[in-house]
Design a protein around this motif. Sequence first.
Motif, PDB file in Angstrom:
ATOM      1  N   MET A   1      -7.094  -1.538   7.752  1.00 43.83           N
ATOM      2  CA  MET A   1      -7.677  -0.871   8.925  1.00 43.83           C
ATOM      3  C   MET A   1      -9.049  -0.276   8.608  1.00 43.83           C
ATOM      4  O   MET A   1      -9.358   0.844   9.027  1.00 43.83           O
ATOM      5  CB  MET A   1      -6.734   0.228   9.432  1.00 43.83           C
ATOM      6  N   GLY A   2      -9.856  -0.994   7.828  1.00 45.16           N
ATOM      7  CA  GLY A   2     -11.205  -0.552   7.535  1.00 45.16           C
ATOM      8  C   GLY A   2     -11.328   0.400   6.359  1.00 45.16           C
ATOM      9  O   GLY A   2     -12.428   0.803   6.009  1.00 45.16           O
ATOM     10  N   TYR A   3     -10.220   0.798   5.755  1.00 51.70           N
ATOM     11  CA  TYR A   3     -10.241   1.718   4.616  1.00 51.70           C
ATOM     12  C   TYR A   3      -9.671   1.037   3.384  1.00 51.70           C
ATOM     13  O   TYR A   3      -8.772   0.213   3.486  1.00 51.70           O
ATOM     14  CB  TYR A   3      -9.396   2.970   4.910  1.00 51.70           C
ATOM     15  N   HIS A   4     -10.167   1.376   2.216  1.00 59.89           N
ATOM     16  CA  HIS A   4      -9.605   0.882   0.960  1.00 59.89           C
ATOM     17  C   HIS A   4      -8.549   1.868   0.483  1.00 59.89           C
ATOM     18  O   HIS A   4      -8.820   3.067   0.386  1.00 59.89           O
ATOM     19  CB  HIS A   4     -10.708   0.704  -0.088  1.00 59.89           C
ATOM     20  N   ARG A   5      -7.340   1.356   0.199  1.00 60.80           N
ATOM     21  CA  ARG A   5      -6.226   2.208  -0.209  1.00 60.80           C
ATOM     22  C   ARG A   5      -5.511   1.563  -1.396  1.00 60.80           C
ATOM     23  O   ARG A   5      -5.412   0.334  -1.470  1.00 60.80           O
ATOM     24  CB  ARG A   5      -5.196   2.329   0.923  1.00 60.80           C
ATOM     25  N   PRO A   6      -4.976   2.362  -2.306  1.00 57.58           N
ATOM     26  CA  PRO A   6      -4.177   1.780  -3.397  1.00 57.58           C
ATOM     27  C   PRO A   6      -2.827   1.305  -2.860  1.00 57.58           C
ATOM     28  O   PRO A   6      -2.202   1.979  -2.039  1.00 57.58           O
ATOM     29  CB  PRO A   6      -4.008   2.940  -4.373  1.00 57.58           C
ATOM     30  N   VAL A   7      -2.400   0.151  -3.312  1.00 50.59           N
ATOM     31  CA  VAL A   7      -1.118  -0.401  -2.877  1.00 50.59           C
ATOM     32  C   VAL A   7       0.028   0.519  -3.300  1.00 50.59           C
ATOM     33  O   VAL A   7       1.039   0.618  -2.605  1.00 50.59           O
ATOM     34  CB  VAL A   7      -0.924  -1.830  -3.433  1.00 50.59           C
ATOM     35  N   SER A   8      -0.148   1.250  -4.388  1.00 52.60           N
ATOM     36  CA  SER A   8       0.913   2.154  -4.857  1.00 52.60           C
ATOM     37  C   SER A   8       1.185   3.283  -3.867  1.00 52.60           C
ATOM     38  O   SER A   8       2.240   3.903  -3.909  1.00 52.60           O
ATOM     39  CB  SER A   8       0.550   2.735  -6.225  1.00 52.60           C
ATOM     40  N   ALA A   9       0.234   3.540  -2.945  1.00 51.15           N
ATOM     41  CA  ALA A   9       0.419   4.593  -1.941  1.00 51.15           C
ATOM     42  C   ALA A   9       1.192   4.088  -0.716  1.00 51.15           C
ATOM     43  O   ALA A   9       1.550   4.883   0.133  1.00 51.15           O
ATOM     44  CB  ALA A   9      -0.932   5.147  -1.505  1.00 51.15           C
ATOM     45  N   PHE A  10       1.430   2.776  -0.639  1.00 47.55           N
ATOM     46  CA  PHE A  10       2.173   2.205   0.483  1.00 47.55           C
ATOM     47  C   PHE A  10       3.650   2.535   0.357  1.00 47.55           C
ATOM     48  O   PHE A  10       4.164   2.709  -0.745  1.00 47.55           O
ATOM     49  CB  PHE A  10       2.052   0.681   0.501  1.00 47.55           C
ATOM     50  N   ASN A  11       4.359   2.536   1.498  1.00 47.16           N
ATOM     51  CA  ASN A  11       5.818   2.674   1.433  1.00 47.16           C
ATOM     52  C   ASN A  11       6.410   1.353   0.940  1.00 47.16           C
ATOM     53  O   ASN A  11       5.718   0.340   0.844  1.00 47.16           O
ATOM     54  CB  ASN A  11       6.401   3.096   2.792  1.00 47.16           C
ATOM     55  N   LYS A  12       7.698   1.341   0.601  1.00 48.91           N
ATOM     56  CA  LYS A  12       8.318   0.158  -0.013  1.00 48.91           C
ATOM     57  C   LYS A  12       8.230  -1.079   0.867  1.00 48.91           C
ATOM     58  O   LYS A  12       8.013  -2.182   0.387  1.00 48.91           O
ATOM     59  CB  LYS A  12       9.776   0.455  -0.357  1.00 48.91           C
ATOM     60  N   GLY A  13       8.361  -0.915   2.169  1.00 45.97           N
ATOM     61  CA  GLY A  13       8.263  -2.051   3.084  1.00 45.97           C
ATOM     62  C   GLY A  13       6.877  -2.662   3.089  1.00 45.97           C
ATOM     63  O   GLY A  13       6.715  -3.885   3.081  1.00 45.97           O
ATOM     64  N   LYS A  14       5.856  -1.819   3.106  1.00 45.04           N
ATOM     65  CA  LYS A  14       4.479  -2.301   3.111  1.00 45.04           C
ATOM     66  C   LYS A  14       4.120  -2.932   1.768  1.00 45.04           C
ATOM     67  O   LYS A  14       3.376  -3.913   1.708  1.00 45.04           O
ATOM     68  CB  LYS A  14       3.540  -1.142   3.434  1.00 45.04           C
ATOM     69  N   GLN A  15       4.646  -2.386   0.657  1.00 43.90           N
ATOM     70  CA  GLN A  15       4.407  -2.982  -0.663  1.00 43.90           C
ATOM     71  C   GLN A  15       5.011  -4.384  -0.720  1.00 43.90           C
ATOM     72  O   GLN A  15       4.396  -5.313  -1.242  1.00 43.90           O
ATOM     73  CB  GLN A  15       5.002  -2.112  -1.760  1.00 43.90           C
ATOM     74  N   SER A  16       6.211  -4.539  -0.157  1.00 37.25           N
ATOM     75  CA  SER A  16       6.874  -5.836  -0.130  1.00 37.25           C
ATOM     76  C   SER A  16       6.060  -6.827   0.707  1.00 37.25           C
ATOM     77  O   SER A  16       5.889  -7.985   0.330  1.00 37.25           O
ATOM     78  CB  SER A  16       8.283  -5.692   0.438  1.00 37.25           C
ATOM     79  N   GLU A  17       5.558  -6.366   1.832  1.00 34.94           N
ATOM     80  CA  GLU A  17       4.731  -7.204   2.699  1.00 34.94           C
ATOM     81  C   GLU A  17       3.459  -7.641   1.968  1.00 34.94           C
ATOM     82  O   GLU A  17       3.031  -8.783   2.080  1.00 34.94           O
ATOM     83  CB  GLU A  17       4.370  -6.400   3.943  1.00 34.94           C
ATOM     84  N   HIS A  18       2.870  -6.742   1.196  1.00 38.79           N
ATOM     85  CA  HIS A  18       1.643  -7.057   0.446  1.00 38.79           C
ATOM     86  C   HIS A  18       1.917  -8.146  -0.594  1.00 38.79           C
ATOM     87  O   HIS A  18       1.086  -9.038  -0.800  1.00 38.79           O
ATOM     88  CB  HIS A  18       1.103  -5.795  -0.232  1.00 38.79           C
ATOM     89  N   LYS A  19       3.081  -8.104  -1.235  1.00 40.91           N
ATOM     90  CA  LYS A  19       3.427  -9.117  -2.250  1.00 40.91           C
ATOM     91  C   LYS A  19       3.577 -10.506  -1.637  1.00 40.91           C
ATOM     92  O   LYS A  19       3.365 -11.507  -2.313  1.00 40.91           O
ATOM     93  CB  LYS A  19       4.726  -8.734  -2.961  1.00 40.91           C
TER      94      LYS A  19
END
Length: 48
Positions: free
Chosen positions: A20-38
């Motif tokens: 959404m226009g911002y750079h964020r560390p993947v480690s700050a995502f919740n477990k569902g979003k981390q899974s989606e990123h993988k």
Amino acid sequence: MKNTIDNNERQKCEVWTRVMGYHRPVSAFNKGKQSEHKERLHFQEKGA
């Protein structure tokens, strides 16, 4: 001469992504979003 690094000499690599226009560390995502990123597919655009 030593060519490899022992596991105790390594450090964690933090992965960042643009969301959404911002750079964020993947480690700050919740477990569902981390899974989606993988599951994301990476691609390279061909030059003009």
